[in-house]
Design a protein around this motif. Structure first.
Motif, PDB file in Angstrom:
ATOM      1  N   UNK A  89      18.859   7.032 -35.551  1.00 16.05           N
ATOM      2  CA  UNK A  89      17.659   6.674 -35.139  1.00 16.05           C
ATOM      3  C   UNK A  89      17.585   5.525 -34.256  1.00 16.05           C
ATOM      4  N   UNK A  90      17.107   5.803 -32.864  1.00 16.23           N
ATOM      5  CA  UNK A  90      17.154   4.653 -32.090  1.00 16.23           C
ATOM      6  C   UNK A  90      15.729   3.805 -32.171  1.00 16.23           C
ATOM      7  N   UNK A  91      16.075   2.512 -31.795  1.00 19.96           N
ATOM      8  CA  UNK A  91      14.632   1.534 -31.542  1.00 19.96           C
ATOM      9  C   UNK A  91      14.786   1.234 -30.056  1.00 19.96           C
ATOM     10  N   UNK A  92      13.809   1.475 -29.356  1.00 17.73           N
ATOM     11  CA  UNK A  92      13.731   1.306 -28.063  1.00 17.73           C
ATOM     12  C   UNK A  92      12.438   0.504 -27.398  1.00 17.73           C
ATOM     13  N   UNK A  93      12.134  -0.713 -27.095  1.00 14.80           N
ATOM     14  CA  UNK A  93      13.413  -1.519 -26.739  1.00 14.80           C
ATOM     15  C   UNK A  93      14.086  -2.370 -27.895  1.00 14.80           C
ATOM     16  N   UNK A  94      15.058  -3.227 -27.657  1.00 12.67           N
ATOM     17  CA  UNK A  94      15.591  -3.790 -28.778  1.00 12.67           C
ATOM     18  C   UNK A  94      15.199  -5.471 -28.981  1.00 12.67           C
ATOM     19  N   UNK A  95      15.381  -6.015 -27.789  1.00 10.82           N
ATOM     20  CA  UNK A  95      15.284  -7.393 -28.059  1.00 10.82           C
ATOM     21  C   UNK A  95      13.828  -8.077 -28.419  1.00 10.82           C
ATOM     22  N   UNK A  96      12.844  -7.298 -28.039  1.00  8.35           N
ATOM     23  CA  UNK A  96      11.540  -7.630 -28.664  1.00  8.35           C
ATOM     24  C   UNK A  96      11.058  -7.051 -29.732  1.00  8.35           C
ATOM     25  N   UNK A  97      11.901  -6.406 -30.359  1.00  4.60           N
ATOM     26  CA  UNK A  97      11.650  -5.325 -31.463  1.00  4.60           C
ATOM     27  C   UNK A  97      12.611  -5.391 -32.725  1.00  4.60           C
ATOM     28  N   UNK A  98      13.260  -6.522 -32.522  1.00 12.11           N
ATOM     29  CA  UNK A  98      14.427  -7.063 -33.808  1.00 12.11           C
ATOM     30  C   UNK A  98      13.646  -6.847 -35.018  1.00 12.11           C
ATOM     31  N   UNK A  99      12.450  -6.905 -35.223  1.00 12.73           N
ATOM     32  CA  UNK A  99      11.859  -6.760 -36.581  1.00 12.73           C
ATOM     33  C   UNK A  99      11.570  -5.153 -36.901  1.00 12.73           C
ATOM     34  N   UNK A 100      11.464  -4.376 -36.104  1.00  3.92           N
ATOM     35  CA  UNK A 100      11.361  -3.025 -36.111  1.00  3.92           C
ATOM     36  C   UNK A 100      12.847  -2.530 -36.320  1.00  3.92           C
ATOM     37  N   UNK A 101      13.857  -3.202 -35.923  1.00  5.13           N
ATOM     38  CA  UNK A 101      15.255  -2.622 -35.965  1.00  5.13           C
ATOM     39  C   UNK A 101      15.515  -2.817 -37.562  1.00  5.13           C
ATOM     40  N   UNK A 102      15.041  -4.123 -37.980  1.00  6.73           N
ATOM     41  CA  UNK A 102      15.553  -4.240 -39.530  1.00  6.73           C
ATOM     42  C   UNK A 102      14.557  -3.385 -40.199  1.00  6.73           C
ATOM     43  N   UNK A 103      13.237  -3.223 -39.977  1.00  3.78           N
ATOM     44  CA  UNK A 103      12.382  -2.405 -40.800  1.00  3.78           C
ATOM     45  C   UNK A 103      13.107  -0.988 -41.029  1.00  3.78           C
ATOM     46  N   UNK A 104      13.462  -0.585 -39.942  1.00  3.22           N
ATOM     47  CA  UNK A 104      14.185   0.814 -39.788  1.00  3.22           C
ATOM     48  C   UNK A 104      15.569   0.804 -40.646  1.00  3.22           C
ATOM     49  N   UNK A 105      16.158  -0.085 -40.436  1.00  2.00           N
ATOM     50  CA  UNK A 105      17.303  -0.228 -41.298  1.00  2.00           C
ATOM     51  C   UNK A 105      17.273  -0.225 -42.620  1.00  2.00           C
TER      52      UNK A 105
END
Length: 326
Positions: free
Chosen positions: A246-262
């Motif tokens: 699962x890719x989250x794009x972009x990353x830097x302004x969406x680190x909360x989404x990266x954590x949610x997905x993880x």
């Protein structure tokens, strides 16, 4: 002060060795994926003006780039193609001799151990610049799925190790999974751009890939940057349809989404450190405003700390060198 009670958290920071022993997040070369832009023609090495250090390369200039990537210990690349000719249905995306298909075969011949991820989309190949079939000014979903599936199968036939569909059509993972399986590619994983926002951070990429839409925007299929819960719906859909990453794009302004997905899914999570994020750091570094090495490694580490297992980044070669110095 005699009765003052407090914790001495600094005890674990007393030396570089001790700090490294208790470090919670470790960035490795093996975490990096390097994007490569391939163009038709000969003896082409065009630096992208908005992305210093990133080039459009013809096949005859590709070997040097790939040799360097391998020598640095970067395990994977993602390929983007820029064709000479475009049409309304993006024929070059799924043609047997399309530029990406040629590049896949070329890289596999020279470095079979390198993992090749094929970006699976139509926007670089359509004359209108959208990621699907257009009727009037509307991007059609189901007809787009048919062409995206053809593209994925042709990339797998050329030797791609991973298919990475980035178009954000509804059902794109299900359609591509079905198409790959029917063509005998049951073992080829799908690295889905599961959560892809309609972001202003993509500007320099559109210079690199010559993929800016000729009318309108992509907000009817890419996500609203304000939305968080919707990201979970998108990722859940792709998991149910057979995604393997699962890719989250972009990353830097969406680190909360990266954590949610993880936190929500057991699949490997990929953060895409996109072109605008790269360009801003490069511009600041070239002006002497920031220390490039320090800020890049800190930024990439933040993505891992947020939950990314892998990071797509234009900084990959530099980061690999710096990590090697350590």
């Amino acid at each position: 002060m005699d009765n003052l009670q407090f914790r001495r958290n600094r005890r674990l920071r007393n030396s570089a060795t001790l700090r490294s022993m208790v470090r919670e997040t470790v960035l490795r070369k093996e975490d990096l994926i390097y994007p490569v832009f391939v163009v038709e023609g000969e003896d082409v090495k065009n630096e992208v003006s908005s992305m210093p250090g990133v080039f459009q390369l013809s096949l005859d200039r590709l070997a040097t780039e790939i040799d360097e990537v391998v020598s640095l210990g970067i395990p994977a690349i993602i390929l983007f193609g820029i064709p000479t000719e475009k049409d309304a249905v993006g024929t070059g995306a799924y043609h047997d001799h399309g530029i990406v298909q040629q590049a896949i075969r070329f890289v596999k011949e020279h470095h079979p151990e390198l993992v090749i991820i094929a970006d699976t989309c139509l926007c670089e190949y359509t004359d209108h610049g959208h990621c699907g079939v257009v009727e009037g000014e509307k991007v059609l979903n189901e007809p787009s799925l048919d062409l995206l599936t053809r593209t994925a199968v042709s990339q797998a036939e050329a030797g791609a190790d991973i298919i990475a569909p980035s178009n954000m059509m509804d059902g794109f993972v299900a359609a591509i999974r079905q198409g790959l399986d029917a063509a005998g590619f049951i073992d080829i994983p799908i690295m889905s751009y599961a959560v892809k926002y309609a972001s202003a951070y993509y500007g320099p990429f559109r210079d690199a890939a010559d993929s800016a839409p000729q009318f309108g925007d992509r907000k009817t299929y890419q996500m609203d940057p304000a939305n968080r819960i919707e990201a979970m719906r998108e990722a859940e859909s792709d998991v149910m349809e057979g995604a393997d990453f699962l890719i989250v794009k972009p990353a830097l302004s969406y680190l909360d989404i990266v954590r949610d997905v993880k936190n929500s899914f057991s699949l490997p999570v990929v953060a895409y450190n996109v072109s605008g994020e790269y360009a801003m750091v490069k511009a600041a570094a070239l002006n002497g405003w920031v220390d490039e090495k320090t800020i890049v490694l800190e930024t990439l580490t933040s993505m891992k700390r947020a939950g990314a297992d892998l990071i797509m980044t234009y900084h990959a070669k530099d980061a690999a060198r710096w990590l090697g110095e350590k």
